[in-house]
Motif scaffolding. Structure first.
Motif, short mmCIF file in Angstrom:
data_model
loop_
_atom_site.label_atom_id
_atom_site.label_comp_id
_atom_site.label_asym_id
_atom_site.label_seq_id
_atom_site.Cartn_x
_atom_site.Cartn_y
_atom_site.Cartn_z
N MET A 95 17.30 37.19 43.97
CA MET A 95 18.06 37.65 43.14
C MET A 95 18.17 39.32 43.52
N PRO A 96 18.89 40.15 42.93
CA PRO A 96 19.09 41.57 42.94
C PRO A 96 17.69 41.96 42.65
N LEU A 97 17.11 43.25 43.61
CA LEU A 97 16.20 43.90 43.27
C LEU A 97 16.21 44.61 42.29
N THR A 98 17.32 45.23 41.64
CA THR A 98 17.54 45.62 40.50
C THR A 98 17.39 44.94 39.34
N GLY A 99 17.55 43.50 39.29
CA GLY A 99 17.38 42.59 38.42
C GLY A 99 18.65 41.94 38.26
N GLY A 100 18.83 40.80 37.55
CA GLY A 100 19.85 40.05 37.57
C GLY A 100 19.50 38.45 37.45
N LEU A 101 20.66 37.66 37.66
CA LEU A 101 20.37 36.26 37.39
C LEU A 101 19.81 35.74 38.86
N PRO A 102 18.66 34.90 38.93
CA PRO A 102 18.24 34.27 40.03
C PRO A 102 19.45 33.27 40.51
N ARG A 103 19.31 33.17 41.97
CA ARG A 103 20.03 32.07 42.48
C ARG A 103 19.06 31.14 43.28
N ARG A 104 19.57 29.89 43.09
CA ARG A 104 18.64 28.92 43.89
C ARG A 104 19.29 28.74 45.29
N VAL A 105 18.09 28.98 46.25
CA VAL A 105 18.80 28.67 47.68
C VAL A 105 17.85 27.44 48.41
N THR A 106 17.16 26.88 47.79
CA THR A 106 16.48 25.67 48.53
C THR A 106 16.53 24.50 47.57
N TRP A 107 16.70 23.37 48.02
CA TRP A 107 16.56 21.97 47.25
C TRP A 107 15.80 21.10 48.09
N ASP A 108 14.63 21.61 48.18
CA ASP A 108 13.50 20.63 48.97
C ASP A 108 12.82 19.49 48.35
N GLY A 109 12.60 19.78 46.99
CA GLY A 109 11.95 18.83 46.05
C GLY A 109 10.47 19.02 46.32
N THR A 110 10.01 20.03 47.16
CA THR A 110 8.52 20.12 47.55
C THR A 110 8.34 21.61 47.01
N ALA A 111 6.95 22.13 47.40
CA ALA A 111 6.70 23.35 47.17
C ALA A 111 7.13 24.39 48.06
N ALA A 112 8.37 24.79 48.04
CA ALA A 112 8.91 25.60 48.86
C ALA A 112 8.54 27.18 48.59
N ARG A 113 8.19 28.01 49.54
CA ARG A 113 7.61 29.26 49.35
C ARG A 113 8.36 30.36 50.44
N PRO A 114 8.85 31.45 49.89
CA PRO A 114 9.48 32.33 50.74
C PRO A 114 8.39 32.97 51.63
N SER A 115 8.75 33.31 53.04
CA SER A 115 7.62 34.03 53.75
C SER A 115 8.18 35.27 54.42
N GLY A 116 9.35 35.48 54.24
CA GLY A 116 9.85 36.75 54.88
C GLY A 116 11.28 36.75 55.16
N TRP A 117 11.93 37.95 55.85
CA TRP A 117 13.25 38.01 56.18
C TRP A 117 13.21 38.19 57.67
N LEU A 118 14.26 37.80 58.43
CA LEU A 118 14.77 38.22 59.75
C LEU A 118 15.70 39.32 59.47
N GLY A 119 15.91 40.00 60.79
CA GLY A 119 16.58 41.17 60.87
C GLY A 119 18.21 41.06 60.33
N ASN A 120 18.50 39.87 60.69
CA ASN A 120 19.95 39.43 60.21
C ASN A 120 20.20 39.23 58.74
N GLY A 121 19.25 39.31 57.86
CA GLY A 121 19.00 38.86 56.70
C GLY A 121 18.98 37.59 56.27
N SER A 122 18.48 36.69 57.25
CA SER A 122 18.11 35.46 56.68
C SER A 122 16.88 35.42 56.15
N LEU A 123 16.62 34.49 55.35
CA LEU A 123 15.36 34.15 54.65
C LEU A 123 14.48 33.07 55.38
N LEU A 124 13.13 33.46 55.48
CA LEU A 124 12.34 32.27 56.14
C LEU A 124 11.52 31.81 55.01
#
Length: 141
Positions: A95-124
């Motif tokens: 979601m935007p850091l200023t607030g807003g609606l969350p957007r789902r980016v994974t559909w793994d069905g397991t405990a997915a956790r964000p770990s960080g970002w790459l320089g090109n804006g990709s999420l790990l």
């Protein structure tokens, strides 16, 4: 290096918001700090909160009944990624850091956790969906 950074973030998280809220008589339990530039995001009361690293009044970013955890802020400081169980399993949302609606980016069905970002804006993020072992693996969105 990562454990030292986490320790510093934890100290900042404890020193700034706790000092401010304790003086106002409001105690809390603050977890999962993330820092980028002048912004600190943390989990408290099951929601994400944002506060400047210099201190001040924290702003609640989320209000869903599900718990939002493990925030990580994009390198440009415009997006925050986090874990939540809005639709059943724990997935990664942004979601935007200023607030807003969350957007789902994974559909793994397991405990997915964000770990960080790459320089090109990709999420790990970490997940065990694609692993043949009972361990998590890193993937990119």
């Amino acid at each position: 290096m990562k454990s030292a950074r986490t320790a510093v973030l934890g100290l900042l998280l404890l020193a700034l918001p706790l000092a401010r809220t304790h003086a106002q008589g409001v105690n809390g339990y603050y977890r999962f700090p993330a820092i980028q530039g002048n912004t600190l995001v943390f989990t408290a009361e099951g929601d994400l909160w944002r506060v400047p690293v210099t201190g001040g009044l924290a702003q609640r970013l989320t209000t869903h009944p599900a718990e939002e955890t493990r925030a990580t802020i994009s390198p440009v400081g415009q997006t925050v990624a986090f874990s939540a169980s809005y639709e059943g399993p724990t997935e990664v949302y942004t979601m935007p850091l200023t607030g807003g609606l969350p957007r789902r980016v994974t559909w793994d069905g397991t405990a997915a956790r964000p770990s960080g970002w790459l320089g090109n804006g990709s999420l790990l993020y970490a997940t065990s969906k694609y692993s043949t072992l009972p361990h998590v693996q890193m993937h990119r969105v």
